[in-house]
Design an enzyme around this catalytic site. Structure first.
Site, PDB file in Angstrom:
ATOM      1  N   PHE A 536       0.876  -1.181   0.000  1.00  9.96           N
ATOM      2  CA  PHE A 536       0.000   0.000   0.000  1.00  9.96           C
ATOM      3  C   PHE A 536       0.908   1.224   0.000  1.00  9.96           C
ATOM      4  CE2 PHE A 536      -2.760  -3.231   1.880  1.00  9.96           C
ATOM      5  CZ  PHE A 536      -3.938  -3.028   1.185  1.00  9.96           C
ATOM      6  N   PHE A 541       2.912   1.140   3.861  1.00 13.58           N
ATOM      7  CA  PHE A 541       3.164  -0.178   4.441  1.00 13.58           C
ATOM      8  C   PHE A 541       2.831  -1.298   3.454  1.00 13.58           C
ATOM      9  CE2 PHE A 541      -1.386   0.024   5.347  1.00 13.58           C
ATOM     10  CZ  PHE A 541      -1.800  -1.297   5.261  1.00 13.58           C
ATOM     11  N   GLU A 543       1.329  -5.260   3.399  1.00 13.93           N
ATOM     12  CA  GLU A 543       0.622  -6.281   4.194  1.00 13.93           C
ATOM     13  C   GLU A 543       1.137  -7.662   3.786  1.00 13.93           C
ATOM     14  OE1 GLU A 543      -3.390  -6.779   2.911  1.00 13.93           O
ATOM     15  OE2 GLU A 543      -3.899  -8.129   4.546  1.00 13.93           O
ATOM     16  N   ILE A 544       1.585  -8.439   4.757  1.00 13.38           N
ATOM     17  CA  ILE A 544       1.976  -9.825   4.462  1.00 13.38           C
ATOM     18  C   ILE A 544       0.733 -10.685   4.648  1.00 13.38           C
ATOM     19  CG2 ILE A 544       3.355 -11.783   5.235  1.00 13.38           C
ATOM     20  CD1 ILE A 544       5.499  -9.798   6.011  1.00 13.38           C
ATOM     21  N   VAL A 545       0.353 -11.371   3.592  1.00 10.58           N
ATOM     22  CA  VAL A 545      -0.898 -12.120   3.646  1.00 10.58           C
ATOM     23  C   VAL A 545      -0.638 -13.585   4.019  1.00 10.58           C
ATOM     24  CG1 VAL A 545      -3.005 -12.628   2.402  1.00 10.58           C
ATOM     25  CG2 VAL A 545      -1.743 -10.575   1.847  1.00 10.58           C
ATOM     26  N   CYS A 547       2.642 -16.558   4.493  1.00  6.62           N
ATOM     27  CA  CYS A 547       4.084 -16.782   4.532  1.00  6.62           C
ATOM     28  C   CYS A 547       4.286 -18.252   4.879  1.00  6.62           C
ATOM     29  CB  CYS A 547       4.673 -15.863   5.599  1.00  6.62           C
ATOM     30  SG  CYS A 547       6.323 -16.298   6.089  1.00  6.62           S
ATOM     31  N   LEU A 579       3.205  -5.093   7.900  1.00  9.92           N
ATOM     32  CA  LEU A 579       2.173  -5.476   8.864  1.00  9.92           C
ATOM     33  C   LEU A 579       1.651  -6.855   8.489  1.00  9.92           C
ATOM     34  CD1 LEU A 579      -0.048  -2.271   9.173  1.00  9.92           C
ATOM     35  CD2 LEU A 579       1.393  -3.218  10.956  1.00  9.92           C
ATOM     36  N   ILE A 610      -5.781  -3.106   5.420  1.00  5.92           N
ATOM     37  CA  ILE A 610      -5.314  -4.462   5.695  1.00  5.92           C
ATOM     38  C   ILE A 610      -6.518  -5.387   5.950  1.00  5.92           C
ATOM     39  CG2 ILE A 610      -5.049  -4.022   8.169  1.00  5.92           C
ATOM     40  CD1 ILE A 610      -2.499  -5.694   8.072  1.00  5.92           C
ATOM     41  N   TYR A 613      -8.107 -10.585  10.461  1.00  6.84           N
ATOM     42  CA  TYR A 613      -8.476 -11.986  10.694  1.00  6.84           C
ATOM     43  C   TYR A 613      -8.750 -12.197  12.174  1.00  6.84           C
ATOM     44  CZ  TYR A 613      -6.310 -12.632   6.118  1.00  6.84           C
ATOM     45  OH  TYR A 613      -5.994 -12.538   4.789  1.00  6.84           O
TER      46      TYR A 613
HETATM   47  N1  ACO Z   1       7.476 -20.482  16.130  1.00  7.23           N
HETATM   48  C1  ACO Z   1       8.589 -20.017  16.729  1.00  7.23           C
HETATM   49  N2  ACO Z   1       9.775 -19.909  16.095  1.00  7.23           N
HETATM   50  C2  ACO Z   1       9.824 -20.334  14.821  1.00  7.23           C
HETATM   51  C3  ACO Z   1       8.716 -20.854  14.143  1.00  7.23           C
HETATM   52  C4  ACO Z   1       7.508 -20.922  14.864  1.00  7.23           C
HETATM   53  N3  ACO Z   1       6.392 -21.389  14.291  1.00  7.23           N
HETATM   54  N4  ACO Z   1       9.115 -21.194  12.890  1.00  7.23           N
HETATM   55  C5  ACO Z   1      10.414 -20.885  12.805  1.00  7.23           C
HETATM   56  N5  ACO Z   1      10.828 -20.379  13.955  1.00  7.23           N
HETATM   57  C6  ACO Z   1      12.137 -19.888  14.299  1.00  7.23           C
HETATM   58  C7  ACO Z   1      13.254 -20.832  13.908  1.00  7.23           C
HETATM   59  O1  ACO Z   1      13.540 -21.729  14.940  1.00  7.23           O
HETATM   60  C8  ACO Z   1      14.381 -19.865  13.693  1.00  7.23           C
HETATM   61  O2  ACO Z   1      14.949 -19.446  14.913  1.00  7.23           O
HETATM   62  P1  ACO Z   1      16.560 -19.413  15.129  1.00  7.23           P
HETATM   63  O3  ACO Z   1      17.104 -18.674  13.934  1.00  7.23           O
HETATM   64  O4  ACO Z   1      16.712 -18.674  16.398  1.00  7.23           O
HETATM   65  O5  ACO Z   1      16.936 -20.822  15.163  1.00  7.23           O
HETATM   66  C9  ACO Z   1      13.687 -18.638  13.130  1.00  7.23           C
HETATM   67  O6  ACO Z   1      12.318 -18.710  13.527  1.00  7.23           O
HETATM   68  C10 ACO Z   1      13.739 -18.584  11.643  1.00  7.23           C
HETATM   69  O7  ACO Z   1      13.656 -19.849  11.091  1.00  7.23           O
HETATM   70  P2  ACO Z   1      13.803 -20.131   9.570  1.00  7.23           P
HETATM   71  O8  ACO Z   1      14.433 -21.450   9.366  1.00  7.23           O
HETATM   72  O9  ACO Z   1      14.410 -18.973   8.909  1.00  7.23           O
HETATM   73  O10 ACO Z   1      12.257 -20.184   9.141  1.00  7.23           O
HETATM   74  P3  ACO Z   1      11.526 -21.338   8.318  1.00  7.23           P
HETATM   75  O11 ACO Z   1      12.200 -21.569   7.035  1.00  7.23           O
HETATM   76  O12 ACO Z   1      11.265 -22.479   9.171  1.00  7.23           O
HETATM   77  O13 ACO Z   1      10.134 -20.583   7.995  1.00  7.23           O
HETATM   78  C11 ACO Z   1       7.852 -20.384   8.656  1.00  7.23           C
HETATM   79  C12 ACO Z   1       9.320 -20.145   9.022  1.00  7.23           C
HETATM   80  C13 ACO Z   1       7.528 -19.662   7.352  1.00  7.23           C
HETATM   81  C14 ACO Z   1       6.952 -19.829   9.752  1.00  7.23           C
HETATM   82  C15 ACO Z   1       7.672 -21.879   8.468  1.00  7.23           C
HETATM   83  O14 ACO Z   1       7.985 -22.507   9.664  1.00  7.23           O
HETATM   84  C16 ACO Z   1       6.272 -22.309   8.046  1.00  7.23           C
HETATM   85  O15 ACO Z   1       5.987 -22.378   6.862  1.00  7.23           O
HETATM   86  N6  ACO Z   1       5.397 -22.621   8.975  1.00  7.23           N
HETATM   87  C17 ACO Z   1       4.036 -23.075   8.687  1.00  7.23           C
HETATM   88  C18 ACO Z   1       3.180 -22.000   8.083  1.00  7.23           C
HETATM   89  C19 ACO Z   1       3.012 -20.819   8.993  1.00  7.23           C
HETATM   90  O16 ACO Z   1       2.755 -20.959  10.168  1.00  7.23           O
HETATM   91  N7  ACO Z   1       3.127 -19.620   8.408  1.00  7.23           N
HETATM   92  C20 ACO Z   1       2.901 -18.376   9.072  1.00  7.23           C
HETATM   93  C21 ACO Z   1       1.459 -18.116   9.221  1.00  7.23           C
HETATM   94  S1  ACO Z   1       1.064 -16.439   9.552  1.00  7.23           S
HETATM   95  C22 ACO Z   1       1.005 -15.709   8.059  1.00  7.23           C
HETATM   96  O17 ACO Z   1       1.167 -16.312   7.074  1.00  7.23           O
HETATM   97  C23 ACO Z   1       0.791 -14.223   7.975  1.00  7.23           C
END
Ligand code: ACO
Length: 810
Positions: A536, A541, A543-545, A547, A579, A610, A613
């Site tokens: 936007f 900002f 918006e991350i939808v 990830c 955000l 935004i 949810y």
């Molecule tokens: N909770 C807490 N810490 C986490 C989580 C979690 N769910 N996932 C990763 N981390 C930590 C890792 O341990 C790491 O910490 P460190 O560097 O201190 O060891 C740090 O975050 C980054 O880890 P990465 O390896 O870079 O992240 P990864 O490749 O695992 O991707 C992601 C993270 C995208 C959240 C992945 O775990 C995933 O796809 N999860 C399932 C889907 C999900 O929950 N997505 C987010 C939903 S919210 C949204 O989309 C707006």
């Protein structure tokens, strides 16, 4: 960079000509009636007295002069007349009376307070619900200083001018802005507070880099190879362009309706920027009660893109028509202008142009050289006398310091401080060399570096091209290649598997929506992760939808690197905030990426934009424009090693052991600190005496006196007309979800109790609780509500009261 030769256009000035009284009778508000009556009577007196020449041409310059003359005339009035003028916009002090401005009695309603007429303090207000004497509208004003009185009168004149302009202007969008500013000034005069613009428009600067910075970068990027004279000319051309832009009159959005150069999205962006320009740049140029910002310092690429085509045509025409008025030695500015505009246009269109990259910075030597030249060459006045329409930089010459000067000064100071190196460059270079050497010499010894972050491994993969990052998205206007479609389909599956709570159709809808983009992580030509986002730009900002990273590839650092890429991508496009509504499980991950639940953006900036949810948590990450996030960890590591090396070097230098002081044994009672051998060598500097005035106020104030002062402020605040929503705690019975949103409630009753218990030992504690009341209110309520307005109004009143008692810093 501003203040080049002045080629300006005729503007549509705020006061225009004051010949028309406006239809005061049609105005319901007494305020507006007063403004109309005052503006009308003052205009008729101007015409009859001949003090101000009739408006022969509506130029910005003559309007400014007219406004200043009128202000000066009012400032020179005898005090009784000034008070009479103020009374027309001041609330009646009679208990229980709600009249907000004294109205001239019927028989005198055509007489002008600014000329010969001076009503008696006993004259009765024409307002039927008041009927109190003029005295009761000014009793609270007699004590104020002359300068405060003039400030209020200046604001009244600005208000009256705005009122007149509102009558004349036909464009509805512009009219609305004038009305908003008119009301704001009206409120400020009534409460005797500074006008502060708050709300969904956001605060300037709106984009980074600003146009001034990008234009300076362009001069370096395109022309630094030229000889000094040619480079000087191009710098002058750039300044002329900026000057033109800063005096440019943007067309109203309605006038641009149907403009084929604007897409639908551009048009809505333009409307927001046009409103910002009116509020922060254009109107304040004429109304100096409002803080003014220079267009080129607060806007960036988005605005320039939407106006460039038409504006550059006008500038070219202007150059041709003004050619003969330029002295011979400045003609090259005119001849080089088309070339410069073409170069700027090309960079505006390029997505990856370095001049619009906020991290791009011409070398210090170039900036310093430019600044030096800027000081050496003709100052704006000389250039303006080259025959341009209006002297540049003369926007607000007589009353107060022009705000745009303040802005420029701040920017100039920032540039200066950015270029100051506190350590000699050779010392740093030596340390860097030594770090680099130690790395190469140790390389063979470290087989398994324990301290390498996950992000380093991912970067190594990226370097080997084992993985790639691409921003992809759908389009309805341009062809979308097959590869992009395949990746989008793959990403849709990744999101659908990793976010099982999200309906699949919804994921597809957003991934393929043209306003959304996805940063894709590609391994062996398959998407293994991604971030779907929507920028936007007007709100500053993204918006991350969604990830997600596929299960098999999680916790390897991909999520971190994806986010760093998105941060860099956003920064390059002038966006400073991310955000997202994070799922509960992902809060930890987002926290590690620098997100916080503490939202630093004002709610009106993102609310309505935004997607919200249920059962997800809003998180915010502020981006620093000069950080390259994908390099950040490596840079910090490197910097910390260089710092350690610098400390080691310094340590070696100061290791010298001295014999110690013998003077005390020899009978000296004391010696000056600076005479202790070796102290200066290790970097000690004599300290400046602390300046008394800069001490925190509470240190010098005794608690009892402070408590009395707080009691008086609290009492006044409670009695203010806008205090009613804050008098006691909000109850869950009245507002059931209030405490779901507001974790730290506060109200004036609780403050009174805290005061009695002696809680407010310092000014800061008192101010913090009061600020909490207003921020809670603005957080919970939307800006159009009465509550929100009350918070703004009461906050200003509170600040005034604190200032009156010397309890406010500024
Ligand atoms: N909770 C807490 N810490 C986490 C989580 C979690 N769910 N996932 C990763 N981390 C930590 C890792 O341990 C790491 O910490 P460190 O560097 O201190 O060891 C740090 O975050 C980054 O880890 P990465 O390896 O870079 O992240 P990864 O490749 O695992 O991707 C992601 C993270 C995208 C959240 C992945 O775990 C995933 O796809 N999860 C399932 C889907 C999900 O929950 N997505 C987010 C939903 S919210 C949204 O989309 C707006």
């Amino acid at each position: 960079m501003s203040g080049g030769p002045a080629i300006t256009l005729k503007s549509q000035p705020i006061d225009g000509n004051n010949g028309n009284s406006g239809n005061a009778a049609a105005q319901q508000q007494q305020t507006a009636n007063n403004a109309a009556a005052a503006a009308s009577s003052s205009s008729s007196s101007q015409a009859s007295s001949g003090t101000v020449p009739p408006a022969q041409e509506g130029t910005r310059q003559s309007s400014l002069q007219r406004i200043q003359l009128r202000k000066q005339k009012v400032f020179n009035l005898p005090e009784a007349q000034k008070l009479a003028k103020l009374s027309m916009y001041s609330a009646c002090q009679f208990e229980g009376c709600r009249c907000t401005g004294w109205k001239t009695p019927q028989e005198n309603r055509h007489r002008d307070v600014e000329s010969s007429y001076c009503p008696e303090p006993t004259e009765e207000c024409r307002n039927a619900s008041c009927r109190h004497p003029l005295r009761s509208h000014i009793s609270h004003l007699t004590e104020i200083s002359r300068s405060s009185m003039d400030e209020l009168l200046g604001a009244i004149i600005d208000m009256e001018n705005l009122f007149m302009s509102m009558q004349r202007v036909e464009d509805e969008d512009t009219k609305k802005v004038y009305l908003y500013l008119f009301r704001l000034l009206r409120q400020c005069v009534l409460t005797r507070q500074q006008a502060v613009i708050r709300g969904p428009l956001g605060d300037p600067p709106f984009e980074s880099p600003c146009i001034t910075k990008a234009v300076l970068s362009l001069v370096f990027y395109k022309y630094s190879h030229l000889n000094p004279t040619e480079l000087q000319t191009m710098t002058e051309v750039a300044k002329t362009f900026l000057n033109f832009l800063n005096h440019y009159n943007f067309e109203s959005p309605s006038a641009r309706r149907g403009d084929p150069t604007l897409t639908h999205e551009d048009a809505s962006t333009y409307k927001i920027n046009y409103t910002r320009w009116l509020v922060f740049c254009h109107v304040p140029a004429f109304c100096n009660s409002l803080r003014q910002f220079e267009t080129s310092l607060v806007f960036g690429r988005t605005l320039l893109r939407t106006v460039f085509q038409y504006m550059s045509q006008q500038l070219k025409k202007k150059c041709i028509s003004e050619r003969d008025r330029f002295p011979e030695d400045k003609r090259s500015i005119i001849t080089q202008m088309p070339k410069f505009l073409e170069a700027l246009r090309a960079e505006l269109l390029k997505d990856d142009s370095p001049i619009w990259d906020s991290t791009y910075r011409p070398p210090n030597s170039f900036v310093v050289q430019q600044r030096k030249r800027h000081q050496e060459v003709a100052p704006p006045a000389t250039i303006a006398s080259a025959g341009a329409a209006a002297p540049s930089g003369s926007k607000r010459s007589s009353v107060g310091e022009p705000a745009h000067k303040r802005v420029k000064k701040e920017v100039a100071e920032r540039v200066t401080s950015e270029n100051q190196d506190d350590l000699p460059i050779e010392v740093v270079m030596r340390a860097m060399k030594s770090v680099a050497e130690s790395k190469t010499s140790n390389k063979s010894e470290i087989l398994f570096p324990i301290n390498v972050s996950r992000d380093e491994n991912v970067k190594a993969e990226e370097q080997k091209r084992a993985i790639e990052f691409h921003v992809v998205g759908n389009s309805l206007t341009k062809p979308v290649d097959k590869q992009t479609i395949l990746w989008l389909l793959g990403l849709q599956l990744v999101f659908a598997y990793q976010l099982p709570e999200m309906p699949r159709e919804y994921i597809s809808q957003l991934v393929f929506d043209t306003k959304h983009k996805t940063l894709a992580l590609i391994k062996e030509n398959q998407p293994i992760g991604g971030i779907c986002f929507r920028p936007f730009p007007t709100q500053g900002f993204t918006e991350i939808v969604f990830c997600a990273v596929t299960m098999a590839e999680q916790v390897k650092g991909y999520g971190t690197h994806l986010m760093n890429h998105l941060k860099d991508y956003s920064i390059q496009r002038g966006i400073k905030h991310l955000l997202t509504f994070a799922d509960c499980d992902a809060i930890g991950y987002f926290k590690k990426q620098g997100f916080s639940k503490d939202i630093k953006l004002a709610r009106p900036v993102y609310a309505g934009y935004i997607k919200e949810y249920d059962s997800a948590t809003l998180m915010h990450c502020e981006l620093h424009p000069s950080i390259v996030n994908t390099q950040f960890i490596a840079v910090i590591r490197n910097q910390s090693e260089i710092l350690k090396e610098l400390i080691a070097q310094r340590h070696n230098e100061v290791q010298k052991v001295r014999t110690g002081l013998t003077c005390f044994k020899e009978g000296l009672p004391s010696i000056p600190v600076e005479s202790i051998p070796g102290l200066r060598e290790i970097g000690w500097k004599p300290q400046m005496r602390p300046v008394r005035a800069s001490r925190p106020l509470e240190e010098s104030t005794d608690p009892e006196k402070l408590a009395t002062q707080f009691a008086s402020v609290l009492q006044s605040v409670r009695q203010h007309t806008a205090a009613w929503p804050f008098l006691r705690p909000v109850t869950a019975a009245e507002v059931p979800d209030y405490y779901d949103h507001i974790k730290y409630p506060m109200d004036l009753k609780t403050m009174g109790e805290r005061l009695k218990k002696g809680y407010y030992q310092t000014r800061r504690l008192f101010m913090a609780d009061m600020a909490r009341i207003f921020s809670n209110c603005r957080f919970y309520n939307s800006p159009e509500t009465e509550y929100y307005r009350c918070a703004n109004s009461l906050e200003r009143y509170f600040q005034t009261k604190m200032r009156e008692l010397g309890l406010w810093d500024k």
